[in-house]
Design a protein around this motif. Structure first.
Motif, short mmCIF file in Angstrom:
data_model
loop_
_atom_site.label_atom_id
_atom_site.label_comp_id
_atom_site.label_asym_id
_atom_site.label_seq_id
_atom_site.Cartn_x
_atom_site.Cartn_y
_atom_site.Cartn_z
N THR A 545 0.84 -1.20 0.00
CA THR A 545 0.00 0.00 0.00
C THR A 545 0.88 1.25 0.00
N HIS A 546 1.95 1.22 0.78
CA HIS A 546 2.88 2.35 0.84
C HIS A 546 3.51 2.61 -0.54
N THR A 547 3.90 1.54 -1.21
CA THR A 547 4.49 1.69 -2.56
C THR A 547 3.50 2.33 -3.53
N TYR A 548 2.26 1.89 -3.45
CA TYR A 548 1.22 2.47 -4.31
C TYR A 548 1.07 3.96 -4.02
N ASN A 549 0.96 4.29 -2.74
CA ASN A 549 0.77 5.70 -2.36
C ASN A 549 1.96 6.55 -2.76
N GLN A 550 3.17 5.99 -2.63
CA GLN A 550 4.37 6.73 -3.02
C GLN A 550 4.39 6.98 -4.53
N ASP A 594 -5.20 -3.19 -11.20
CA ASP A 594 -5.82 -3.24 -12.52
C ASP A 594 -5.81 -1.82 -13.08
N GLN A 595 -4.87 -1.57 -14.01
CA GLN A 595 -4.73 -0.22 -14.56
C GLN A 595 -6.03 0.28 -15.17
N TYR A 596 -6.76 -0.62 -15.78
CA TYR A 596 -7.98 -0.21 -16.47
C TYR A 596 -9.09 0.17 -15.49
N ASN A 597 -9.09 -0.47 -14.34
CA ASN A 597 -10.03 -0.09 -13.29
C ASN A 597 -9.72 1.33 -12.79
N VAL A 598 -8.43 1.62 -12.59
CA VAL A 598 -8.02 2.96 -12.17
C VAL A 598 -8.35 3.98 -13.25
N TYR A 599 -8.12 3.59 -14.49
CA TYR A 599 -8.42 4.46 -15.64
C TYR A 599 -9.90 4.84 -15.64
N VAL A 801 -8.11 2.73 -4.18
CA VAL A 801 -7.81 1.52 -4.96
C VAL A 801 -7.16 0.41 -4.12
N PRO A 802 -6.09 0.68 -3.32
CA PRO A 802 -5.46 -0.41 -2.55
C PRO A 802 -6.44 -1.12 -1.61
N ALA A 804 -9.60 -1.46 -1.94
CA ALA A 804 -10.52 -2.28 -2.74
C ALA A 804 -9.86 -3.60 -3.14
N VAL A 805 -8.58 -3.55 -3.52
CA VAL A 805 -7.85 -4.76 -3.91
C VAL A 805 -7.73 -5.71 -2.72
N ILE A 806 -7.34 -5.17 -1.56
CA ILE A 806 -7.16 -6.01 -0.37
C ILE A 806 -8.49 -6.56 0.12
N ASN A 807 -9.53 -5.75 0.10
CA ASN A 807 -10.86 -6.23 0.53
C ASN A 807 -11.35 -7.36 -0.37
N GLU A 808 -11.05 -7.26 -1.65
CA GLU A 808 -11.43 -8.33 -2.57
C GLU A 808 -10.70 -9.63 -2.22
N LEU A 809 -9.42 -9.50 -1.85
CA LEU A 809 -8.66 -10.68 -1.44
C LEU A 809 -9.24 -11.28 -0.15
N VAL A 810 -9.60 -10.43 0.78
CA VAL A 810 -10.20 -10.90 2.04
C VAL A 810 -11.46 -11.71 1.76
N VAL A 811 -12.32 -11.18 0.92
CA VAL A 811 -13.57 -11.86 0.59
C VAL A 811 -13.29 -13.21 -0.07
N SER A 812 -12.31 -13.24 -0.97
CA SER A 812 -11.99 -14.48 -1.69
C SER A 812 -11.44 -15.55 -0.75
N VAL A 813 -10.53 -15.15 0.15
CA VAL A 813 -9.95 -16.13 1.09
C VAL A 813 -11.02 -16.62 2.06
N ARG A 814 -11.88 -15.71 2.51
CA ARG A 814 -12.99 -16.11 3.37
C ARG A 814 -13.86 -17.17 2.69
N ALA A 815 -14.19 -16.89 1.43
CA ALA A 815 -15.04 -17.82 0.68
C ALA A 815 -14.36 -19.17 0.50
N LEU A 816 -13.05 -19.16 0.25
CA LEU A 816 -12.31 -20.41 0.07
C LEU A 816 -12.30 -21.21 1.37
N ALA A 817 -12.09 -20.54 2.47
CA ALA A 817 -12.06 -21.23 3.77
C ALA A 817 -13.45 -21.81 4.10
N ALA A 818 -14.49 -21.02 3.81
CA ALA A 818 -15.85 -21.47 4.13
C ALA A 818 -16.27 -22.64 3.24
N LYS A 819 -15.70 -22.68 2.03
CA LYS A 819 -16.07 -23.71 1.05
C LYS A 819 -15.81 -25.11 1.60
#
Length: 868
Positions: A545-550, A594-599, A801-802, A804-819
């Motif tokens: 996140t720091h790298t993105y902000n920088q 996702d550059q296109y999402n930022v665009y 943006v950062p 949103a990316v991390i929250n998406e990962l959280v949701v995906s890992v949660r779903a995988l664990a629950a599966k």
């Protein structure tokens, strides 16, 4: 009022005024009058530029002054007398008559310069012949036309510094009429986003040329041709080096093409148009009066077209036609390839063409299969782009854009499946800015993109017998969800499914190990049940996140310099592209972004900035200190009328000024408004506390006394207390007596009545304070407010943006664990337990003999017992 608001207002009124006239037909009238207004004002501007004064116009603009007529014709291509000017019609007021329009249109046709006949001849015929449809008598026609010309009289026509208000409104109205014209929309309109996509592909190919010829053989309203010109103009020194060629079959639509081109300020010498059947009458090679001197076969740098889909045509006697002879003849029932071959024929050797066609041209057999084979073997097919369905008005059939070139350096074909890249708007699907960019980038770079595009070797196409159906080569659909049998039975998270996030584990080192523990098998377990905390607090996530902000740290100051620096010579379109591309390039090397999402986020915010900057272009920086009446439409005597309801900043929003410069005053008003809302809630509480018996009185029907019976009202009026006492009564009302509740209600009524007056007065006072504040802004204050309006939302959108990316990962890992959290044995055990519980409940039920037999059988089935 900015151009978007003005266009929407005109459309709303025009749509209401057209009554029972078809949208497809009514468009010709309103657009025709807009064009005549443009012609009138263009003439007036030119005459004044030559040194004339406004009061001299009646004497100069008269047919009896032959020298003036000739001079004006030579310079602008036509002559309109003072009596026939659009502004004269407006000035006539109640003396205006439909005959004024008939006389003016007839005179215009007669007074076109011989050198401009091709551009202006019969251009207003559709309007002239259609006047009778605007009413069944001269009186009703006069009223209808008067309403129309007063509706459009405020459209500015000067286009200062490229602020193309007129062009925007014209295009907006065409688009709205198309949306309401059903299947007829395809006759005159290509959706703006499809136009932009084709334009960017063409513009990149011809970007280094000094002079460019572009041609649309099925031009419709001309919008596609104009968008190509605008895209190309970004890459060349002057727009005047672009030559426009257009052909259209239907006369009313052909006239739209010419009007559109002329109103965009394109020089008449750069416009060559023709009303004719493209397939039956190819572009004329010469003028009848001078066949040798005018011979021109027309070969151009770019052809763009959106022809009618799968329309019948007549291929009789066309075997020797050079357009079709080399490749084959399209079937009589479907002219799609006939249009394609026509376009290809008119290309220069280094030219490019883009054409919209139905999906069927990729795989239909017979004559079309032979043509497709010839095009592949002769190496003309450069790219195929599958578009989303429901992207065109009036038809939901799947369509494609085919890109072809006369000469190519490779023999492969780029196939793109963009069918899933869209945003839903009403009934239609729309390409977003990010969709257009990723498609254009893919065409330009000719790269494979997972689930989007593939560069297909010619041999593979041969092996598929020249069938170009997109799903044969590109699969854009999401993979179906799979279930690991072992994990389903015994638990654990499959390493193979964790590996689907390898891009994240690579970008966020150590996170995978913090989330999962190895079991010495291909199956993992969670290291910590708190997935959210493990991910969001991990050092690798913080570093990323720091790298993105920088990377974007200097964006606010950079945008400040770009947007709030020199106001002169702004080109909003080029500025938009350059800023978006710069942000896009900064993010190129950042993983997970996702550059296109930022665009897309940039474009979503930019639209407001662009509107403001166009106004400043036109009116100067002083526009930031202008306040306009806020006009709203209200019913009065059964008719819609515009009335003023407060004020609105032309550029600076009242809310922003109140938040920054008038915070104390705005807070005071907000507190009063909040208290009004509280009173409403307290009413609800009191109403709920009345018993049914208490509600039986007639007080519920007495709105003026807020459901208080006259006797009680009289008794308690002398006991009214302060609002504080009323609030205490409300708190006590649930346990209080009927009289206590009535007391509280009456106190609230008194408070609300006084408060409403206060709120209205304070809101009006704040409005006037805000108006005065905007009008007295210093340049420095206005610049600070613009920074907060433009740059803050842009940088805030990028900063999100950062997360949103991390929250998406959280949701995906949660779903995988629950599966795999519950094994099959767990689920089966729960089923058995539930069945036993239900069977036990059944055992305790009573009923008739037949009921008990039925319940007994049900319990047996639940327990799985066998029975005889």
């Amino acid at each position: 009022m900015n151009k978007q608001q003005l266009a929407a207002k005109i459309w709303e009124s025009a749509n209401r005024m057209r009554s029972k006239i078809e949208a497809n037909e009514y468009k010709d009238y309103i657009l025709g009058f807009i064009f005549y207004k443009y012609l009138s004002e263009t003439e007036v501007r030119w005459v004044i530029s030559q040194g004339a004064e406004l009061e001299e116009l009646p004497d100069i603009l008269t047919e009896s002054d032959a020298s003036s007529v000739k001079s004006i014709q030579q310079n602008i291509g036509y002559f309109i007398s003072y009596d026939n000017l659009f502004s004269t019609w407006i000035d006539k007021g109640n003396d205006f008559n439909v005959s004024d329009v008939r006389d003016a249109l007839s005179a215009f046709s007669r007074l076109i310069s011989p050198t401009h006949k091709k551009v202006f001849d019969r251009i207003l015929d559709t309007l002239q012949t259609g006047l009778s449809k605007l009413g069944d008598s001269a009186g009703t026609q006069t009223r209808a036309i008067s309403d129309l010309i007063h509706l459009i009289k405020d459209i500015p026509m000067d286009g200062k510094q490229g602020y193309d208000v007129l062009g925007f409104i014209y295009e907006y109205l065409i688009g709205m009429f198309a949306a309401n014209a059903g299947k007829k929309a395809g006759e005159f309109y290509t959706p703006h986003e499809v136009s932009l996509l084709m334009s960017e592909i063409v513009a990149h190919h011809v970007r280094d040329r000094r002079e460019i010829k572009i041609y649309d053989p099925t031009s419709g309203s001309g919008s596609l041709l104009i968008n190509i010109g605008k895209a190309v103009a970004k890459h060349i020194p002057t727009e005047n080096s672009i030559k426009y060629y257009a052909q259209e079959l239907k006369e009313n639509t052909y006239n739209l093409t010419r009007m559109n081109l002329v109103m965009r300020g394109i020089l008449p010498d750069n416009i060559t148009t023709r009303n004719g059947d493209t397939l039956e009458e190819d572009w004329p090679y010469f003028e009848e009066s001078d066949p040798v001197g005018t011979y021109d076969p027309l070969f151009v740098d770019a052809v763009v077209s959106n022809p009618p889909y799968s329309q019948p045509w007549d291929p009789t006697h066309k075997e020797a036609d050079p357009r079709f002879a080399e490749y084959g003849m399209a079937p009589r029932t479907k002219a799609d390839f006939a249009f394609l071959l026509h376009d290809l024929y008119h290309l220069k050797p280094d030219g490019i063409m883009t054409i919209v066609l139905p999906h069927g041209v990729l795989f239909r057999g017979g004559e079309e299969g032979s043509i497709r084979k010839n095009l592949i073997e002769r190496n003309h097919v450069d790219a195929i782009i599958g578009l989303p369905s429901n992207i065109f008005f009036g038809t939901g059939i799947p369509t494609i854009i085919m890109v072809l070139k006369k000469t190519r350096s490779t023999n492969d074909v780029l196939i793109i499946d963009a069918s899933q890249r869209f945003k839903k708007e009403g009934k239609n699907n729309v390409l977003q800015a990010s969709d257009i960019k990723i498609i254009v980038d893919t065409v330009v770079n000719r790269t494979d993109v997972e689930k989007l595009a593939r560069v297909v070797p010619q041999k593979e196409i041969r092996d598929n017998e020249y069938n170009l159906n997109i799903p044969r080569y590109v699969n854009s659909s999401d993979a179906p969800e799979t279930w690991d049998v072992y994990a389903s039975m015994f638990g654990g998270i499959p390493e193979a499914e964790v590996a689907l996030f390898d891009e994240h584990w690579k970008a966020l080192p150590g996170l995978k190990e913090s989330l999962f523990v190895s079991r010495g098998t291909p199956y993992l377990t969670l290291a910590n049940e708190d997935i959210d905390k493990t991910i969001t607090t991990h050092k690798a996530v913080a570093d990323w996140t720091h790298t993105y902000n920088q990377t974007l740290s200097d964006v606010p100051s950079w945008l400040n310099a770009e947007l709030l620096g020199d106001w002169t010579g702004i080109n909003v379109t080029r500025e938009e592209s350059s800023i978006a591309e710069a942000i896009f390039a900064r993010l190129a090397k950042l993983p997970l972004i996702d550059q296109y999402n930022v665009y897309q986020k940039f474009y979503d915010e930019w639209s407001m900035v662009a509107i403001d900057r166009e106004i400043i272009q036109t009116e100067g920086f002083a526009a930031t200190k202008v306040v306009d009446p806020n006009m709203v439409t209200k019913k009065k005597n059964g008719r819609d009328q515009e009335v003023q309801e407060g004020w609105v900043g032309r550029i600076i929003p009242f809310e922003l000024v109140q938040k920054t410069l008038l915070a104390e005053e705005a807070t005071a008003v907000t507190k009063l408004q909040d208290r009004l809302a509280e009173i409403s809630a307290e009413y609800e509480t009191l109403l709920d506390s009345f018993t049914d018996e208490e509600k039986k009185g007639d007080f519920l029907n007495d709105a003026s006394d807020a459901f208080i019976p006259a006797a009680v009202d009289k008794a308690v009026k002398s006991l009214l207390g302060t609002p504080a006492q009323a609030k205490k009564a409300v708190l006590d009302c649930e346990q209080g007596s009927f009289e206590t509740k009535i007391y509280a209600v009456q106190a609230l009524i008194k408070e609300e009545s006084a408060l409403k007056k206060s709120v209205k007065a304070e809101e009006a006072k704040l409005q006037l304070l805000t108006k005065a504040a905007i009008e007295s802004l210093s340049d420095e204050q206005a610049t600070v407010l613009l920074e907060q309006k433009w740059i803050s939302p842009l940088t805030e959108a990028l900063a999100e943006v950062p997360d949103a990316v991390i929250n998406e990962l959280v949701v995906s890992v949660r779903a995988l664990a629950a599966k795999y959290a519950s094994t099959y044995a767990d689920v089966a055990g729960e089923i058995v337990e539930t069945q036993e519980t239900l069977a036990s409940l059944i055992d305790g039920l009573t009923g008739s003999d037949f009921d008990m037999l039925g319940l007994g059988e049900f319990a047996t089935l639940l327990r799985g017992d066998s029975h005889a």
